[in-house]
Design a protein around this motif. Structure first.
Motif, PDB file in Angstrom:
ATOM      1  N   SER A   8       0.848  -1.201   0.000  1.00 22.33           N
ATOM      2  CA  SER A   8       0.000   0.000   0.000  1.00 22.33           C
ATOM      3  C   SER A   8       0.875   1.239   0.000  1.00 22.33           C
ATOM      4  CB  SER A   8      -0.918   0.020   1.236  1.00 22.33           C
ATOM      5  OG  SER A   8      -1.821  -1.055   1.214  1.00 22.33           O
ATOM      6  N   LYS A   9       0.354   2.298  -0.591  1.00 26.26           N
ATOM      7  CA  LYS A   9       1.059   3.572  -0.601  1.00 26.26           C
ATOM      8  C   LYS A   9       0.049   4.696  -0.438  1.00 26.26           C
ATOM      9  CE  LYS A   9       4.316   6.635  -1.023  1.00 26.26           C
ATOM     10  NZ  LYS A   9       5.304   6.829   0.057  1.00 26.26           N
ATOM     11  N   THR A  10       0.266   5.524   0.579  1.00 25.05           N
ATOM     12  CA  THR A  10      -0.595   6.673   0.834  1.00 25.05           C
ATOM     13  C   THR A  10       0.232   7.947   0.731  1.00 25.05           C
ATOM     14  OG1 THR A  10      -2.012   5.376   2.303  1.00 25.05           O
ATOM     15  CG2 THR A  10      -2.147   7.772   2.479  1.00 25.05           C
ATOM     16  N   PHE A  11      -0.252   8.902  -0.033  1.00 26.87           N
ATOM     17  CA  PHE A  11       0.405  10.198  -0.154  1.00 26.87           C
ATOM     18  C   PHE A  11      -0.372  11.228   0.662  1.00 26.87           C
ATOM     19  CE2 PHE A  11       1.702   8.109  -4.118  1.00 26.87           C
ATOM     20  CZ  PHE A  11       3.082   8.339  -4.081  1.00 26.87           C
ATOM     21  N   ARG A  12       0.358  12.089   1.356  1.00 30.08           N
ATOM     22  CA  ARG A  12      -0.268  13.185   2.100  1.00 30.08           C
ATOM     23  C   ARG A  12      -0.138  14.440   1.242  1.00 30.08           C
ATOM     24  NH1 ARG A  12       1.315  16.350   7.069  1.00 30.08           N
ATOM     25  NH2 ARG A  12      -0.623  16.707   8.227  1.00 30.08           N
ATOM     26  N   VAL A  13      -1.272  14.939   0.781  1.00 26.87           N
ATOM     27  CA  VAL A  13      -1.255  16.060  -0.154  1.00 26.87           C
ATOM     28  C   VAL A  13      -2.031  17.232   0.416  1.00 26.87           C
ATOM     29  CG1 VAL A  13      -1.041  14.537  -2.144  1.00 26.87           C
ATOM     30  CG2 VAL A  13      -3.307  15.240  -1.390  1.00 26.87           C
ATOM     31  N   HIS A  14      -1.643  18.413  -0.028  1.00 28.01           N
ATOM     32  CA  HIS A  14      -2.301  19.638   0.420  1.00 28.01           C
ATOM     33  C   HIS A  14      -3.612  19.825  -0.334  1.00 28.01           C
ATOM     34  CE1 HIS A  14      -2.498  24.275   0.306  1.00 28.01           C
ATOM     35  NE2 HIS A  14      -3.006  23.852   1.442  1.00 28.01           N
ATOM     36  N   ARG A  15      -4.704  20.015   0.414  1.00 20.36           N
ATOM     37  CA  ARG A  15      -6.003  20.232  -0.211  1.00 20.36           C
ATOM     38  C   ARG A  15      -6.062  21.644  -0.802  1.00 20.36           C
ATOM     39  NH1 ARG A  15     -11.212  18.173   1.371  1.00 20.36           N
ATOM     40  NH2 ARG A  15     -10.366  17.573   3.405  1.00 20.36           N
ATOM     41  N   LYS A  16      -6.411  21.746  -2.064  1.00 20.70           N
ATOM     42  CA  LYS A  16      -6.533  23.049  -2.708  1.00 20.70           C
ATOM     43  C   LYS A  16      -7.766  23.776  -2.178  1.00 20.70           C
ATOM     44  CE  LYS A  16      -4.169  21.925  -7.026  1.00 20.70           C
ATOM     45  NZ  LYS A  16      -4.280  21.868  -8.501  1.00 20.70           N
ATOM     46  N   GLN A  17      -7.595  25.053  -1.941  1.00 20.31           N
ATOM     47  CA  GLN A  17      -8.685  25.854  -1.397  1.00 20.31           C
ATOM     48  C   GLN A  17      -9.289  26.752  -2.473  1.00 20.31           C
ATOM     49  OE1 GLN A  17      -9.836  25.419   1.576  1.00 20.31           O
ATOM     50  NE2 GLN A  17      -8.222  24.099   2.380  1.00 20.31           N
ATOM     51  N   ASP A  31      -4.338  22.362   5.144  1.00 21.12           N
ATOM     52  CA  ASP A  31      -5.374  21.346   5.243  1.00 21.12           C
ATOM     53  C   ASP A  31      -4.918  20.168   4.386  1.00 21.12           C
ATOM     54  OD1 ASP A  31      -7.637  19.955   5.689  1.00 21.12           O
ATOM     55  OD2 ASP A  31      -8.962  21.214   4.473  1.00 21.12           O
ATOM     56  N   TRP A  32      -4.664  19.024   5.034  1.00 24.56           N
ATOM     57  CA  TRP A  32      -4.052  17.899   4.339  1.00 24.56           C
ATOM     58  C   TRP A  32      -5.060  16.794   4.048  1.00 24.56           C
ATOM     59  CZ3 TRP A  32       0.788  18.574   2.618  1.00 24.56           C
ATOM     60  CH2 TRP A  32       1.576  19.540   3.248  1.00 24.56           C
ATOM     61  N   LEU A  33      -4.790  16.083   2.956  1.00 26.01           N
ATOM     62  CA  LEU A  33      -5.585  14.919   2.584  1.00 26.01           C
ATOM     63  C   LEU A  33      -4.676  13.703   2.468  1.00 26.01           C
ATOM     64  CD1 LEU A  33      -7.884  16.113  -0.346  1.00 26.01           C
ATOM     65  CD2 LEU A  33      -8.641  15.309   1.885  1.00 26.01           C
ATOM     66  N   ASN A  34      -5.173  12.541   2.883  1.00 25.91           N
ATOM     67  CA  ASN A  34      -4.464  11.293   2.656  1.00 25.91           C
ATOM     68  C   ASN A  34      -5.064  10.612   1.429  1.00 25.91           C
ATOM     69  OD1 ASN A  34      -2.703  11.483   4.861  1.00 25.91           O
ATOM     70  ND2 ASN A  34      -4.224  10.629   6.243  1.00 25.91           N
ATOM     71  N   VAL A  35      -4.227  10.407   0.407  1.00 18.80           N
ATOM     72  CA  VAL A  35      -4.676   9.807  -0.844  1.00 18.80           C
ATOM     73  C   VAL A  35      -4.041   8.428  -0.978  1.00 18.80           C
ATOM     74  CG1 VAL A  35      -4.730   9.999  -3.356  1.00 18.80           C
ATOM     75  CG2 VAL A  35      -4.946  12.055  -1.945  1.00 18.80           C
ATOM     76  N   GLU A  36      -4.872   7.388  -1.081  1.00 18.06           N
ATOM     77  CA  GLU A  36      -4.370   6.023  -1.227  1.00 18.06           C
ATOM     78  C   GLU A  36      -4.085   5.739  -2.704  1.00 18.06           C
ATOM     79  OE1 GLU A  36      -5.968   2.911   1.829  1.00 18.06           O
ATOM     80  OE2 GLU A  36      -7.671   4.049   1.058  1.00 18.06           O
ATOM     81  N   ALA A  37      -2.798   5.685  -3.037  1.00 14.03           N
ATOM     82  CA  ALA A  37      -2.420   5.408  -4.426  1.00 14.03           C
ATOM     83  C   ALA A  37      -2.424   3.917  -4.719  1.00 14.03           C
ATOM     84  CB  ALA A  37      -1.037   5.983  -4.716  1.00 14.03           C
TER      85      ALA A  37
END
Length: 330
Positions: A8-17, A31-37
């Motif tokens: 599994s790989k999860t990226f922590r990305v900045h949520r665009k406002q 504001d961060w989002l965890n995205v499961e790639a």
């Protein structure tokens, strides 16, 4: 050999406002989002296999390849390539793999490819005799032996891709990752690279993983495909099985006989059989229900002025694309 278990790989990305106020605030409070790639991916690739990795943009194909090549770390799970954990980047591991990315170059733009190859010989510590033999064999096979002293920027796109292949294979890797190797190339260059890869696999038997948006690459090179959707493997098996089990239609290609005035007369095709998907002056292509293909062909022969008729399988690309749109495992 490549082995992957529950990767599994999860990226922590900045949520665009949206909006000026929110954008200014995000400069100070993120504001961060965890995205499961990738989600619990498991697969095994043996020596001599070319496995086609398919999926839509963002499905996780390149992320998986980068993890197996040691470029990025997984979040969880395990992966071994030739017995090594890729993300530890041991030198003995790096000498056994090759990564070829159609959209990224590793050769120096202003130098002849031959000069870059000399540097790669030092990096991989290839004995001089092996280096000379490998270079000659690869350059002859790809028909670029007379281009080694030309600056890379002066080569055509197809010639540059062939040089990239030579650079990646000079050290005789046991595992080869091919990420869109024919992207942007013309038909003849694509065909030359496919034929070369088939010969190389037969002679050297590396484990190979291929990603491509060109279905012809997959059909020509891969007996086995892996379909990834939203980070998960939804199919792992033969391409032939996909066509046999998921093709719902047959394609009838009919050449017609015109009358003395050069006009073709024929009745309407019954919609219960299927539909006409292509019509030319002297030819028609029908898409018919697989179970009624013989019945439809008999009707066409009886009612149309047929010169020639072929019954083909539905295009594999359309079948795979349809499978990728589904939301269940295959």
């Amino acid at each position: 050999m490549i082995e992957v278990h529950n990767l599994s790989k999860t990226f922590r990305v900045h949520r665009k406002q949206a909006g000026l106020k929110e954008s200014l605030r995000s400069l100070f409070v993120r504001d961060w989002l965890n995205v499961e790639a990738l989600k619990n991916v498991s697969l095994k690739v043996e020596a001599g296999e070319i496995v086609g990795l398919l999926g839509a943009n963002g499905a996780g194909k390149t992320t998986l390849v980068k993890i197996l090549a040691g470029i990025i770390h997984p979040t969880s799970g395990s992966a071994t390539v030739q017995g090594f954990e890729p993300f530890k980047r041991h030198n003995d591991f790096r000498r056994q793999i090759a990564l070829i990315m159609g959209q990224k170059a590793q050769l120096w733009w202003d130098l002849p490819a031959g000069d870059s190859f000399l540097l790669l010989r030092e990096i991989y510590r290839i004995p001089q005799a092996d280096f000379a033999a490998n270079l000659e064999k690869l350059a002859d096979a790809l028909e670029v032996a007379d281009k080694l002293d030309i600056q890379v920027r002066r080569l055509s796109l197809g010639e540059r891709m062939k040089m990239e292949l030579i650079a990646a294979l000079l050290h005789s890797p046991k595992v080869v990752f091919l990420d869109e190797p024919t992207i942007g190339l013309d038909f003849s260059a694509q065909r030359a690279i496919r034929e070369f890869l088939l010969r190389y696999r037969k002679e050297h038997m590396p484990a190979m993983i291929l990603t491509s948006h060109y279905m012809e690459d997959i059909e020509r090179l891969c007996k086995r495909i892996v379909i990834i959707r939203q980070g998960e493997i939804v199919y792992d098996g033969s391409l032939a099985r996909v066509v046999a089990e998921h093709a719902r239609h047959k394609i009838l290609r009919v050449t017609l006989m015109p009358d003395t005035n050069g006009v073709v007369h024929y009745p309407d095709f019954p919609p219960t059989f299927g539909e006409i998907i292509e019509k030319e002056t002297h030819s028609v292509v029908f898409k018919v229900e697989r179970a009624r293909a013989a019945e439809a062909a008999a009707w066409v022969l009886e009612n149309f002025p047929v010169v020639d008729l072929n019954i083909d399988e539905e295009d594999a690309a359309a079948i795979v694309e349809s499978m990728m749109r589904k939301h269940t495992r295959v």
